[in-house]
Motif scaffolding. Structure first.
Motif, short mmCIF file in Angstrom:
data_model
loop_
_atom_site.label_atom_id
_atom_site.label_comp_id
_atom_site.label_asym_id
_atom_site.label_seq_id
_atom_site.Cartn_x
_atom_site.Cartn_y
_atom_site.Cartn_z
N MET A 11 40.95 17.29 18.98
CA MET A 11 41.44 16.13 19.71
C MET A 11 42.60 16.55 20.59
O MET A 11 43.43 17.35 20.19
CB MET A 11 41.96 15.07 18.72
CG MET A 11 40.88 14.43 17.92
SD MET A 11 39.95 13.26 18.88
CE MET A 11 41.06 11.90 18.91
N THR A 12 42.67 15.97 21.78
CA THR A 12 43.81 16.25 22.62
C THR A 12 44.94 15.31 22.23
O THR A 12 44.72 14.25 21.65
CB THR A 12 43.47 16.00 24.10
OG1 THR A 12 43.10 14.62 24.21
CG2 THR A 12 42.31 16.86 24.54
N VAL A 13 46.18 15.71 22.57
CA VAL A 13 47.31 14.84 22.24
C VAL A 13 47.22 13.56 23.05
O VAL A 13 47.65 12.49 22.62
CB VAL A 13 48.67 15.54 22.47
CG1 VAL A 13 48.80 16.71 21.55
CG2 VAL A 13 48.82 15.96 23.90
N ASN A 14 46.61 13.66 24.25
CA ASN A 14 46.46 12.47 25.08
C ASN A 14 45.65 11.42 24.35
O ASN A 14 45.94 10.23 24.38
CB ASN A 14 45.73 12.76 26.39
CG ASN A 14 46.23 14.00 27.07
OD1 ASN A 14 46.48 15.00 26.43
ND2 ASN A 14 46.37 13.94 28.37
N GLU A 15 44.54 11.87 23.70
CA GLU A 15 43.64 10.92 23.06
C GLU A 15 44.34 10.20 21.93
O GLU A 15 44.25 8.97 21.79
CB GLU A 15 42.40 11.64 22.54
CG GLU A 15 41.47 12.08 23.66
CD GLU A 15 40.31 12.89 23.16
OE1 GLU A 15 40.46 13.60 22.15
OE2 GLU A 15 39.25 12.81 23.78
N LYS A 17 47.52 9.67 21.43
CA LYS A 17 48.53 8.74 21.93
C LYS A 17 47.87 7.52 22.56
O LYS A 17 48.32 6.39 22.37
CB LYS A 17 49.36 9.46 22.99
CG LYS A 17 50.83 9.15 22.91
CD LYS A 17 51.62 10.03 23.81
CE LYS A 17 52.38 9.13 24.78
NZ LYS A 17 52.87 9.79 25.95
N PHE A 18 46.79 7.76 23.30
CA PHE A 18 46.14 6.66 23.99
C PHE A 18 45.55 5.67 23.01
O PHE A 18 45.67 4.45 23.17
CB PHE A 18 45.06 7.18 24.93
CG PHE A 18 44.43 6.12 25.75
CD1 PHE A 18 43.24 5.53 25.36
CD2 PHE A 18 45.05 5.67 26.90
CE1 PHE A 18 42.67 4.53 26.12
CE2 PHE A 18 44.49 4.67 27.66
CZ PHE A 18 43.31 4.10 27.27
N ILE A 19 44.86 6.18 21.98
CA ILE A 19 44.23 5.27 21.01
C ILE A 19 45.29 4.40 20.37
O ILE A 19 45.12 3.19 20.22
CB ILE A 19 43.46 6.08 19.94
CG1 ILE A 19 42.24 6.74 20.55
CG2 ILE A 19 43.03 5.19 18.79
CD1 ILE A 19 41.46 7.60 19.59
N THR A 21 48.33 3.65 21.57
CA THR A 21 48.94 2.73 22.53
C THR A 21 48.01 1.58 22.85
O THR A 21 48.43 0.42 22.93
CB THR A 21 49.25 3.47 23.85
OG1 THR A 21 49.71 4.77 23.56
CG2 THR A 21 50.29 2.72 24.65
N ALA A 22 46.73 1.89 23.03
CA ALA A 22 45.78 0.83 23.39
C ALA A 22 45.65 -0.18 22.26
O ALA A 22 45.47 -1.37 22.49
CB ALA A 22 44.42 1.45 23.72
N VAL B 84 40.91 22.15 26.17
CA VAL B 84 41.92 21.73 25.20
C VAL B 84 42.47 22.99 24.53
O VAL B 84 41.71 23.83 24.07
CB VAL B 84 41.28 20.84 24.11
CG1 VAL B 84 42.34 20.32 23.18
CG2 VAL B 84 40.51 19.71 24.74
N GLY B 124 46.33 21.05 21.32
CA GLY B 124 45.84 19.73 21.72
C GLY B 124 46.22 19.36 23.14
O GLY B 124 45.94 18.25 23.59
N GLU B 159 49.07 12.02 29.54
CA GLU B 159 48.64 10.64 29.32
C GLU B 159 47.15 10.51 29.55
O GLU B 159 46.41 11.48 29.63
CB GLU B 159 49.39 9.67 30.26
CG GLU B 159 50.86 9.93 30.41
CD GLU B 159 51.64 9.24 29.32
OE1 GLU B 159 52.64 9.79 28.87
OE2 GLU B 159 51.21 8.14 28.93
N GLY B 160 46.68 9.28 29.68
CA GLY B 160 45.27 9.06 29.96
C GLY B 160 44.39 9.36 28.77
O GLY B 160 44.85 9.57 27.66
N TYR B 161 43.10 9.37 29.01
CA TYR B 161 42.13 9.59 27.94
C TYR B 161 40.97 10.39 28.49
O TYR B 161 40.57 10.22 29.63
CB TYR B 161 41.63 8.24 27.41
CG TYR B 161 40.83 8.36 26.13
CD1 TYR B 161 39.45 8.38 26.14
CD2 TYR B 161 41.47 8.45 24.90
CE1 TYR B 161 38.73 8.50 24.96
CE2 TYR B 161 40.76 8.56 23.73
CZ TYR B 161 39.39 8.59 23.76
OH TYR B 161 38.69 8.70 22.60
N SER B 208 46.27 0.52 29.84
CA SER B 208 45.19 1.06 28.99
C SER B 208 43.87 0.37 29.27
O SER B 208 42.81 0.98 29.22
CB SER B 208 45.52 0.87 27.51
OG SER B 208 46.81 1.28 27.23
#
Lengths: 300, 241
Positions: A11-15, A17-19, A21-22, B84, B124, B159-161, B208
């Protein structure tokens, strides 16, 4: 040559954090709300007792077979129920062929406990000769695709397969000791007696505030802090609860989850029942076609 | 198709479905020509044969490659991919680009990179990188610079997904004229997107909900025809008004 690290979803750190936050705005990555289930579709194979369940991207197949065996010594009047799970390597890169791993055994235990402890399947009716010969029902669950929440999908597959399984009818021989098993062509096979359908509903706790979501996807499972599976039926009974490790959860949250789970269990039970009904209708239609029309004037 | 005197064989197969084993070019009949081979093709002595099933494509002046859509990616030199970071070594970062093997990103492969300013990537981190070479049997090598040594848009994506797609959808997203779904979404919403040819794309926006909307719309549009896409997008954009 460096091989991929096949054992975990990277998993990326972005994912992550995004999950999290959303979720603070009640949004999930696939567009669902926190307490929405993915689309559940149940289909059956041609044989009795084979089902295929698709829950979003997760696919599980269930097969039920029966065999006459000697009963356990301490339960001479009851048949037995056994669950075997197979995590196919094509479902996920981290699944390996061979001996079931920890998560496979845990899944088998959750489904098994839901069925056995709640006495959903009537085992006394599986007895043919007390102390000598009983039916042993074996449920095989094959995970074909892991899109998250294997427990719920496997449970539905097991229930669907059990609801459509039919065992051959058997009668006692002349001396009362022999068992004659009649083939399906001779005598119509009998369905199992199922008292109720225990449905498993899984919750995941994500993030520092332990936001609760139902039916986690593969990605949500990788970032969750803990999960809980509640098995309930439509009669309002809680058949089993499984919370294996992870973050601690408040009692009020658990009660809220159980309330939500009972609503979802009702939905899922009605889906299973309608799927089984249409299968049974189709099955009886198939049987009608098998018989030749009687020669004495069968008119349309 | 213009008549090319020395590539008679290839004009038969360009834009057609080819399967592994097909010989698409015979080099013995061509002299002093440089041919660039992209993914799915292999040189066997004097003949160019196909390794991957798909459609053969050709662009002027001399590049051939085989196009197909899979969920798994086969690394090929020159591709822009999303990776990644999985591990850090003294000489390389180990990056997962969704291929059969981990790829190496040399610690110095950044614009103005020296031993003194090696970037610190935690496990990550999402990167947009270029595949420098990808020979079979070896780990692919990556770089965060373009061919002339500039950073271009390569580097960390914050950020982002990241959403998954297939390699075919990634190619469609990168095609010009622009993919109609992207155009329609771009007219109404503002977002940032980075597409990796390895079957994933990254979306970022201020909200989001926008990210989720764009990502899911693109993923769903893959299985829809042009007309169905238009209808789907109209409904979607109306519902967010």
């Amino acid at each position: 040559m460096e091989q991929r690290l096949a054992n975990s979803l990277i998993m990326t750190v972005n994912e992550k954090k995004f999950i999290e936050t959303a979720l603070l705005s009640d949004l999930r990555v696939d567009g669902r709300r926190p307490f929405d289930y993915r689309k559940l579709s149940i289909s059956f194979g041609r044989e009795d007792g084979s089902s295929e369940v698709q829950l979003g991207n997760t696919r599980v197949m269930g097969f039920v077979t029966g065999q006459l065996v000697q009963p356990y010594r301490d339960r001479p009047n009851e048949g037995t129920l056994a669950i075997y799970t197979e995590f196919s390597p094509m479902a996920d890169p981290s699944f390996e062929a061979g001996r079931p791993g920890e998560s496979a055994i845990e899944l088998g235990r959750i489904v098994d406990r839901g069925l056995r402890e709640s006495r959903a399947v009537d085992t006394e009716s599986l007895c043919v000769i007390s102390g000598k010969s009983v039916w042993a029902i074996r449920i095989d669950l094959h995970i074909i695709d892991n899109g998250g929440n294997l427990v719920d999908a496997s449970n539905v597959a097991a229930l669907a397969a059990l609801s459509t399984f039919r065992r051959p009818e058997c009668t006692l021989g002349e001396n009362g000791q022999e068992v004659i098993v009649h083939p399906p062509e001779a005598r119509e096979p009998l369905p199992l007696i199922i008292h109720h359908l225990p449905v498993a509903v899984t919750f995941a706790f994500i993030g520092k505030e332990n936001v609760v979501v139902i039916d986690p996807t593969h990605h949500e499972e990788a970032v969750m802090g803990g999960s809980m599976t509640a098995t309930l039926n439509t009669n309002g009974d809680v058949c089993a609860i499984q919370k294996a490790g992870g973050e601690g959860v408040l009692q009020s949250v658990i009660m809220q989850c159980l309330r939500i789970a009972s609503v979802k269990a009702g939905d899922i039970t009605s889906k299973i029942k309608s799927a089984v009904e249409s299968y049974n209708t189709e099955r009886s239609l198939r049987k009608i076609k098998r018989h030749n029309p009687s020669p004495a004037g069968y008119k349309h | 198709m213009e008549a090319k005197p020395s590539s008679n064989l290839s004009s038969k197969f360009v834009d057609q479905v080819v399967v592994p084993g097909d010989v698409i070019l015979d080099l013995s009949s061509m002299a002093n020509q440089t041919i660039k081979l992209g993914g799915g093709l292999r040189q066997d002595g004097d003949s160019i044969s196909v390794m991957k099933a798909g459609t053969l494509r050709f662009t002027k002046p001399n590049k051939y490659w085989v196009e197909s859509s899979h969920k798994r990616y086969v690394p090929c030199a020159g591709d822009n991919v999303l990776g990644v970071v999985v591990d850090t070594k003294p000489e390389n970062f180990l990056v997962d680009i969704r291929g059969p093997a981990l790829a190496f990103l040399p610690v110095l492969a950044f614009e103005g990179g020296t031993r003194r300013n090696i970037p610190k990537f935690e496990v990550g981190t999402l990167l947009y990188v270029r595949v420098v070479n990808a020979n079979t049997g070896m780990n692919p090598e990556l770089s965060c610079m373009d061919a002339s040594g500039k950073a271009a848009e390569y580097g960390v994506l914050k950020e982002g997904y990241m959403f998954e797609s297939s390699t075919g959808l990634s190619r469609m997203l990168l095609s010009s004229p622009p993919y109609p779904v992207l155009e329609a979404l771009g007219k109404k919403l503002s977002f940032e997107i980075a597409v990796g040819i390895n079957g994933c794309f990254w979306v970022n926006a201020s909200q989001s909900s926008t990210v989720i909307l764009v990502g899911n719309a693109i993923q769903k549009s893959e299985s829809l025809s042009m007309v169905q896409q238009k209808i789907y997008l109209e409904k979607l954009l109306k519902s967010i008004q």
